[in-house]
Design a protein around this motif. Structure first.
Motif, mmCIF file in Angstrom:
data_model
loop_
_atom_site.group_PDB
_atom_site.id
_atom_site.type_symbol
_atom_site.label_atom_id
_atom_site.label_comp_id
_atom_site.label_asym_id
_atom_site.label_seq_id
_atom_site.Cartn_x
_atom_site.Cartn_y
_atom_site.Cartn_z
ATOM 1 N N VAL A 40 -1.521 -12.542 2.731
ATOM 2 C CA VAL A 40 -0.954 -11.517 3.611
ATOM 3 C C VAL A 40 -1.150 -10.130 2.996
ATOM 4 O O VAL A 40 -1.496 -9.175 3.699
ATOM 5 C CB VAL A 40 0.539 -11.798 3.883
ATOM 6 N N GLY A 41 -0.965 -10.008 1.692
ATOM 7 C CA GLY A 41 -1.193 -8.729 1.013
ATOM 8 C C GLY A 41 -2.636 -8.284 1.111
ATOM 9 O O GLY A 41 -2.921 -7.103 1.335
ATOM 10 N N ALA A 42 -3.562 -9.211 0.961
ATOM 11 C CA ALA A 42 -4.976 -8.862 1.056
ATOM 12 C C ALA A 42 -5.343 -8.409 2.466
ATOM 13 O O ALA A 42 -6.081 -7.434 2.651
ATOM 14 C CB ALA A 42 -5.845 -10.058 0.642
ATOM 15 N N VAL A 43 -4.819 -9.095 3.473
ATOM 16 C CA VAL A 43 -5.085 -8.704 4.866
ATOM 17 C C VAL A 43 -4.483 -7.330 5.144
ATOM 18 O O VAL A 43 -5.122 -6.469 5.744
ATOM 19 C CB VAL A 43 -4.523 -9.764 5.848
ATOM 20 N N PHE A 44 -3.258 -7.106 4.678
ATOM 21 C CA PHE A 44 -2.595 -5.816 4.873
ATOM 22 C C PHE A 44 -3.382 -4.688 4.214
ATOM 23 O O PHE A 44 -3.607 -3.636 4.810
ATOM 24 C CB PHE A 44 -1.177 -5.875 4.297
ATOM 25 N N MET A 45 -3.821 -4.920 2.970
ATOM 26 C CA MET A 45 -4.576 -3.888 2.254
ATOM 27 C C MET A 45 -5.913 -3.613 2.940
ATOM 28 O O MET A 45 -6.362 -2.473 2.985
ATOM 29 C CB MET A 45 -4.819 -4.319 0.804
ATOM 30 N N THR A 46 -6.542 -4.640 3.478
ATOM 31 C CA THR A 46 -7.819 -4.454 4.157
ATOM 32 C C THR A 46 -7.647 -3.665 5.453
ATOM 33 O O THR A 46 -8.417 -2.749 5.738
ATOM 34 C CB THR A 46 -8.460 -5.818 4.477
ATOM 35 N N LEU A 47 -6.615 -3.993 6.219
ATOM 36 C CA LEU A 47 -6.416 -3.338 7.505
ATOM 37 C C LEU A 47 -5.949 -1.897 7.359
ATOM 38 O O LEU A 47 -6.334 -1.034 8.145
ATOM 39 C CB LEU A 47 -5.396 -4.125 8.338
ATOM 40 N N TYR A 48 -5.114 -1.628 6.358
ATOM 41 C CA TYR A 48 -4.487 -0.313 6.249
ATOM 42 C C TYR A 48 -4.933 0.465 5.020
ATOM 43 O O TYR A 48 -4.222 1.332 4.532
ATOM 44 C CB TYR A 48 -2.961 -0.475 6.242
ATOM 45 N N GLN A 49 -6.127 0.169 4.519
ATOM 46 C CA GLN A 49 -6.607 0.814 3.299
ATOM 47 C C GLN A 49 -6.741 2.329 3.471
ATOM 48 O O GLN A 49 -6.362 3.099 2.586
ATOM 49 C CB GLN A 49 -7.950 0.217 2.894
ATOM 50 N N GLY A 50 -7.248 2.785 4.609
ATOM 51 C CA GLY A 50 -7.410 4.216 4.845
ATOM 52 C C GLY A 50 -6.083 4.951 4.872
ATOM 53 O O GLY A 50 -5.925 6.019 4.271
ATOM 54 N N SER A 51 -5.101 4.385 5.552
ATOM 55 C CA SER A 51 -3.779 5.005 5.628
ATOM 56 C C SER A 51 -3.111 5.042 4.267
ATOM 57 O O SER A 51 -2.490 6.048 3.897
ATOM 58 C CB SER A 51 -2.889 4.240 6.598
ATOM 59 N N ILE A 52 -3.222 3.962 3.514
ATOM 60 C CA ILE A 52 -2.617 3.907 2.185
ATOM 61 C C ILE A 52 -3.257 4.959 1.285
ATOM 62 O O ILE A 52 -2.553 5.654 0.536
ATOM 63 C CB ILE A 52 -2.764 2.494 1.585
ATOM 64 N N THR A 53 -4.567 5.125 1.383
ATOM 65 C CA THR A 53 -5.269 6.123 0.567
ATOM 66 C C THR A 53 -4.813 7.535 0.932
ATOM 67 O O THR A 53 -4.573 8.357 0.044
ATOM 68 C CB THR A 53 -6.788 5.989 0.765
ATOM 69 N N GLN A 54 -4.677 7.819 2.217
ATOM 70 C CA GLN A 54 -4.218 9.147 2.646
ATOM 71 C C GLN A 54 -2.805 9.427 2.153
ATOM 72 O O GLN A 54 -2.513 10.520 1.660
ATOM 73 C CB GLN A 54 -4.259 9.262 4.168
ATOM 74 N N ILE A 55 -1.917 8.465 2.288
ATOM 75 C CA ILE A 55 -0.539 8.648 1.837
ATOM 76 C C ILE A 55 -0.501 8.867 0.323
ATOM 77 O O ILE A 55 0.189 9.754 -0.173
ATOM 78 C CB ILE A 55 0.330 7.440 2.248
ATOM 79 N N TRP A 56 -1.255 8.059 -0.408
ATOM 80 C CA TRP A 56 -1.275 8.188 -1.863
ATOM 81 C C TRP A 56 -1.807 9.556 -2.274
ATOM 82 O O TRP A 56 -1.248 10.206 -3.176
ATOM 83 C CB TRP A 56 -2.114 7.074 -2.471
ATOM 84 N N ASN A 57 -2.881 10.002 -1.641
ATOM 85 C CA ASN A 57 -3.458 11.309 -1.980
ATOM 86 C C ASN A 57 -2.485 12.438 -1.675
ATOM 87 O O ASN A 57 -2.393 13.404 -2.437
ATOM 88 C CB ASN A 57 -4.778 11.523 -1.249
#
Length: 68
Positions: A40-57
């Motif tokens: 589930v974590g891998a699927v979540f990271m794959t689907l929302y990788q762009g959003s997570i990167t923007q938030i982190w930046n």
């Protein structure tokens, strides 16, 4: 996507039953739970990788702005 959710719920119920069964092997149940969490974590990271990167930046830029 609906069938994936149903499969995940079914796997969760199987893991719950394995953990609740005192006569069964609880280690197998825990391994199933860990596997589900990883998938589930891998699927979540794959689907929302762009959003997570923007938030982190944005978090990093705000912190560096406060420090600078």
């Amino acid at each position: 996507m609906r069938t994936l959710k149903n499969k995940m719920m079914l796997a969760g119920l199987k893991a719950k039953n394995a953990l609740a069964n005192k006569s069964g092997d609880q280690m197998t149940g825990w391994l199933i739970v860990v596997l589900i969490v990883v998938v589930v974590g891998a699927v979540f990271m794959t689907l929302y990788q762009g959003s997570i990167t923007q938030i982190w930046n944005s978090i990093v830029s705000k912190i560096t702005g406060l420090l600078g």
